[in-house]
Design a protein around this motif. Sequence first.
Motif, PDB file in Angstrom:
ATOM      1  N   SER A 214       0.854  -1.171   0.000  1.00  0.00           N
ATOM      2  CA  SER A 214       0.000   0.000   0.000  1.00  0.00           C
ATOM      3  C   SER A 214       0.898   1.232   0.000  1.00  0.00           C
ATOM      4  CB  SER A 214      -0.907   0.000   1.232  1.00  0.00           C
ATOM      5  OG  SER A 214      -1.678   1.154   1.266  1.00  0.00           O
ATOM      6  N   PRO A 215       1.122   1.907  -1.100  1.00  0.00           N
ATOM      7  CA  PRO A 215       0.507   1.657  -2.405  1.00  0.00           C
ATOM      8  C   PRO A 215       1.110   0.431  -3.086  1.00  0.00           C
ATOM      9  CG  PRO A 215       2.112   3.410  -2.595  1.00  0.00           C
ATOM     10  CD  PRO A 215       2.037   3.056  -1.137  1.00  0.00           C
ATOM     11  N   GLY A 216       0.326  -0.190  -3.940  1.00  0.00           N
ATOM     12  CA  GLY A 216       0.760  -1.395  -4.643  1.00  0.00           C
ATOM     13  C   GLY A 216       1.969  -1.124  -5.521  1.00  0.00           C
ATOM     14  N   ALA A 217       2.934  -2.016  -5.435  1.00  0.00           N
ATOM     15  CA  ALA A 217       4.155  -1.890  -6.228  1.00  0.00           C
ATOM     16  C   ALA A 217       4.551  -3.261  -6.769  1.00  0.00           C
ATOM     17  CB  ALA A 217       5.276  -1.315  -5.372  1.00  0.00           C
ATOM     18  N   TYR A 218       5.322  -3.264  -7.840  1.00  0.00           N
ATOM     19  CA  TYR A 218       5.784  -4.496  -8.466  1.00  0.00           C
ATOM     20  C   TYR A 218       6.627  -5.297  -7.473  1.00  0.00           C
ATOM     21  CZ  TYR A 218       8.215  -7.649 -11.622  1.00  0.00           C
ATOM     22  OH  TYR A 218       8.721  -8.768 -12.222  1.00  0.00           O
ATOM     23  N   GLN A 219       6.313  -6.576  -7.337  1.00  0.00           N
ATOM     24  CA  GLN A 219       7.058  -7.439  -6.417  1.00  0.00           C
ATOM     25  C   GLN A 219       7.771  -8.581  -7.113  1.00  0.00           C
ATOM     26  OE1 GLN A 219       7.332  -6.777  -3.063  1.00  0.00           O
ATOM     27  NE2 GLN A 219       6.236  -4.925  -3.608  1.00  0.00           N
ATOM     28  N   ASP A 220       7.119  -9.146  -8.124  1.00  0.00           N
ATOM     29  CA  ASP A 220       7.656 -10.366  -8.723  1.00  0.00           C
ATOM     30  C   ASP A 220       7.062 -10.564 -10.113  1.00  0.00           C
ATOM     31  OD1 ASP A 220       9.151 -12.677  -8.840  1.00  0.00           O
ATOM     32  OD2 ASP A 220       7.979 -13.789  -7.340  1.00  0.00           O
ATOM     33  N   GLU A 221       7.594 -11.559 -10.816  1.00  0.00           N
ATOM     34  CA  GLU A 221       7.102 -11.903 -12.145  1.00  0.00           C
ATOM     35  C   GLU A 221       6.413 -13.257 -12.075  1.00  0.00           C
ATOM     36  OE1 GLU A 221       9.134 -12.788 -16.464  1.00  0.00           O
ATOM     37  OE2 GLU A 221      10.067 -11.301 -15.168  1.00  0.00           O
ATOM     38  N   LEU A 222       5.331 -13.423 -12.834  1.00  0.00           N
ATOM     39  CA  LEU A 222       4.621 -14.697 -12.883  1.00  0.00           C
ATOM     40  C   LEU A 222       5.157 -15.545 -14.033  1.00  0.00           C
ATOM     41  CD1 LEU A 222       0.972 -13.413 -12.333  1.00  0.00           C
ATOM     42  CD2 LEU A 222       2.310 -14.785 -10.744  1.00  0.00           C
ATOM     43  N   PRO A 223       5.076 -16.867 -13.919  1.00  0.00           N
ATOM     44  CA  PRO A 223       5.560 -17.737 -14.998  1.00  0.00           C
ATOM     45  C   PRO A 223       4.631 -17.696 -16.210  1.00  0.00           C
ATOM     46  CG  PRO A 223       4.526 -19.045 -13.275  1.00  0.00           C
ATOM     47  CD  PRO A 223       4.580 -17.626 -12.775  1.00  0.00           C
ATOM     48  N   GLU A 224       5.116 -18.170 -17.338  1.00  0.00           N
ATOM     49  CA  GLU A 224       4.332 -18.166 -18.574  1.00  0.00           C
ATOM     50  C   GLU A 224       3.102 -19.055 -18.504  1.00  0.00           C
ATOM     51  OE1 GLU A 224       6.477 -18.707 -22.210  1.00  0.00           O
ATOM     52  OE2 GLU A 224       8.032 -17.286 -21.624  1.00  0.00           O
ATOM     53  N   CYS A 225       3.110 -20.024 -17.593  1.00  0.00           N
ATOM     54  CA  CYS A 225       1.976 -20.947 -17.472  1.00  0.00           C
ATOM     55  C   CYS A 225       0.831 -20.361 -16.643  1.00  0.00           C
ATOM     56  CB  CYS A 225       2.434 -22.275 -16.872  1.00  0.00           C
ATOM     57  SG  CYS A 225       3.032 -22.119 -15.183  1.00  0.00           S
ATOM     58  N   THR A 226       0.931 -19.101 -16.241  1.00  0.00           N
ATOM     59  CA  THR A 226      -0.085 -18.464 -15.389  1.00  0.00           C
ATOM     60  C   THR A 226      -1.479 -18.564 -15.990  1.00  0.00           C
ATOM     61  OG1 THR A 226       1.527 -16.939 -14.483  1.00  0.00           O
ATOM     62  CG2 THR A 226      -0.772 -16.277 -14.314  1.00  0.00           C
ATOM     63  N   GLN A 227      -1.598 -18.344 -17.299  1.00  0.00           N
ATOM     64  CA  GLN A 227      -2.906 -18.403 -17.952  1.00  0.00           C
ATOM     65  C   GLN A 227      -3.547 -19.764 -17.723  1.00  0.00           C
ATOM     66  OE1 GLN A 227      -3.048 -17.015 -22.005  1.00  0.00           O
ATOM     67  NE2 GLN A 227      -4.812 -18.280 -22.477  1.00  0.00           N
ATOM     68  N   GLU A 228      -2.799 -20.844 -17.967  1.00  0.00           N
ATOM     69  CA  GLU A 228      -3.324 -22.199 -17.770  1.00  0.00           C
ATOM     70  C   GLU A 228      -3.693 -22.442 -16.319  1.00  0.00           C
ATOM     71  OE1 GLU A 228      -1.107 -25.587 -19.354  1.00  0.00           O
ATOM     72  OE2 GLU A 228      -0.218 -24.162 -20.767  1.00  0.00           O
ATOM     73  N   LEU A 229      -2.838 -22.015 -15.394  1.00  0.00           N
ATOM     74  CA  LEU A 229      -3.087 -22.229 -13.971  1.00  0.00           C
ATOM     75  C   LEU A 229      -4.372 -21.538 -13.523  1.00  0.00           C
ATOM     76  CD1 LEU A 229       0.528 -21.728 -12.546  1.00  0.00           C
ATOM     77  CD2 LEU A 229      -0.741 -23.876 -12.700  1.00  0.00           C
ATOM     78  N   TYR A 230      -4.542 -20.258 -13.877  1.00  0.00           N
ATOM     79  CA  TYR A 230      -5.720 -19.504 -13.469  1.00  0.00           C
ATOM     80  C   TYR A 230      -6.982 -20.047 -14.136  1.00  0.00           C
ATOM     81  CZ  TYR A 230      -2.959 -15.976 -10.985  1.00  0.00           C
ATOM     82  OH  TYR A 230      -2.137 -15.322 -10.104  1.00  0.00           O
ATOM     83  N   GLU A 231      -6.856 -20.457 -15.401  1.00  0.00           N
ATOM     84  CA  GLU A 231      -8.016 -21.022 -16.100  1.00  0.00           C
ATOM     85  C   GLU A 231      -8.455 -22.319 -15.428  1.00  0.00           C
ATOM     86  OE1 GLU A 231      -9.308 -22.664 -20.505  1.00  0.00           O
ATOM     87  OE2 GLU A 231      -7.709 -21.169 -20.353  1.00  0.00           O
ATOM     88  N   ASN A 232      -7.501 -23.206 -15.147  1.00  0.00           N
ATOM     89  CA  ASN A 232      -7.828 -24.471 -14.491  1.00  0.00           C
ATOM     90  C   ASN A 232      -8.422 -24.240 -13.107  1.00  0.00           C
ATOM     91  OD1 ASN A 232      -6.936 -25.895 -16.708  1.00  0.00           O
ATOM     92  ND2 ASN A 232      -4.910 -26.287 -15.861  1.00  0.00           N
ATOM     93  N   LYS A 233      -7.861 -23.277 -12.372  1.00  0.00           N
ATOM     94  CA  LYS A 233      -8.343 -22.986 -11.024  1.00  0.00           C
ATOM     95  C   LYS A 233      -9.788 -22.477 -11.056  1.00  0.00           C
ATOM     96  CE  LYS A 233      -7.270 -20.221  -6.942  1.00  0.00           C
ATOM     97  NZ  LYS A 233      -6.450 -19.150  -6.393  1.00  0.00           N
ATOM     98  N   SER A 234     -10.100 -21.557 -11.973  1.00  0.00           N
ATOM     99  CA  SER A 234     -11.453 -20.997 -12.022  1.00  0.00           C
ATOM    100  C   SER A 234     -12.468 -22.039 -12.487  1.00  0.00           C
ATOM    101  CB  SER A 234     -11.509 -19.740 -12.894  1.00  0.00           C
ATOM    102  OG  SER A 234     -11.223 -20.042 -14.230  1.00  0.00           O
TER     103      SER A 234
END
Length: 188
Positions: free
Chosen positions: A157-177
Motif C-alpha cells: 500500500s501503495p501497490g508496487a511491483y514485487q515479482d514476475e509470474l511464470p508463462e503458465c499463469t494463464q493455464e493455472l488460473y483457467e484451471n483454477k477458475s
Amino acid sequence: MELSTVYYNRAEYIETDTGNKVSRKSVICGSQNIILGGKTIIQTDCVIRGDLRRTGGGHAVVIAIGRYCLLSQRSIIRPPYKTYKGIFSYYPMKIGEHVTIGEGSIIEAATIGSYVSIGKNCIIGRFAIIKDCCCITDNTVIAPNTVVPSFSVYSGSPGAYQDELPECTQELYENKSKDYYAKFTPLD
C-alpha cells in the motif's frame, strides 16, 4: 493443491441459462446495464453498481464481466468516474475471463484483463488498468490510473511491483477458475 468442494444453499442462488450463479443476498443495481459472460459466481453481500452510468446517450453497458469469474463475498464493483470539462461522468468497466476477486475488495478499475487474481481486502483505484495474467496480493491498494503490466505480482500500500509470474499463469488460473466452478455445488 486440490480445491475442496464448496457447498451452497440452492435457494440462496439464482442460476441463469448461461450458468451464472448469483446470490440472492448480493446487491445488483441497474442489472440491465451489466453483462455476465457465463459461469460466473457472485457470492453473498457483493455489490455491483450497474446503475452508475453516464446520463444521456452513449454506452448502455456499464459493467461487462467475462466467463468463469468469481466475485467473492462482500466485494464491491463500481464503474470509475471523473469530472471532465465540468461534467461529472461514470465510465464503463470491463472485466475479462477467469478473474477472481477476493473477499472485501473494492474495484473501480477501467479494465481488468483475463486470468487475473485479486486478493482479499484490496482496493483497485479509479481507471486502473490491470493487464492479462496478473496477481494482486491480499490487502493491496492499487492507486488510481495505475497500469499493472502482464505477468506481474503487485502488493503493498501503495501497490508496487514485487515479482514476475511464470508463462503458465494463464493455464493455472483457467484451471483454477473452472475447478472452483465445478466444485461450487448445491446442498440437496
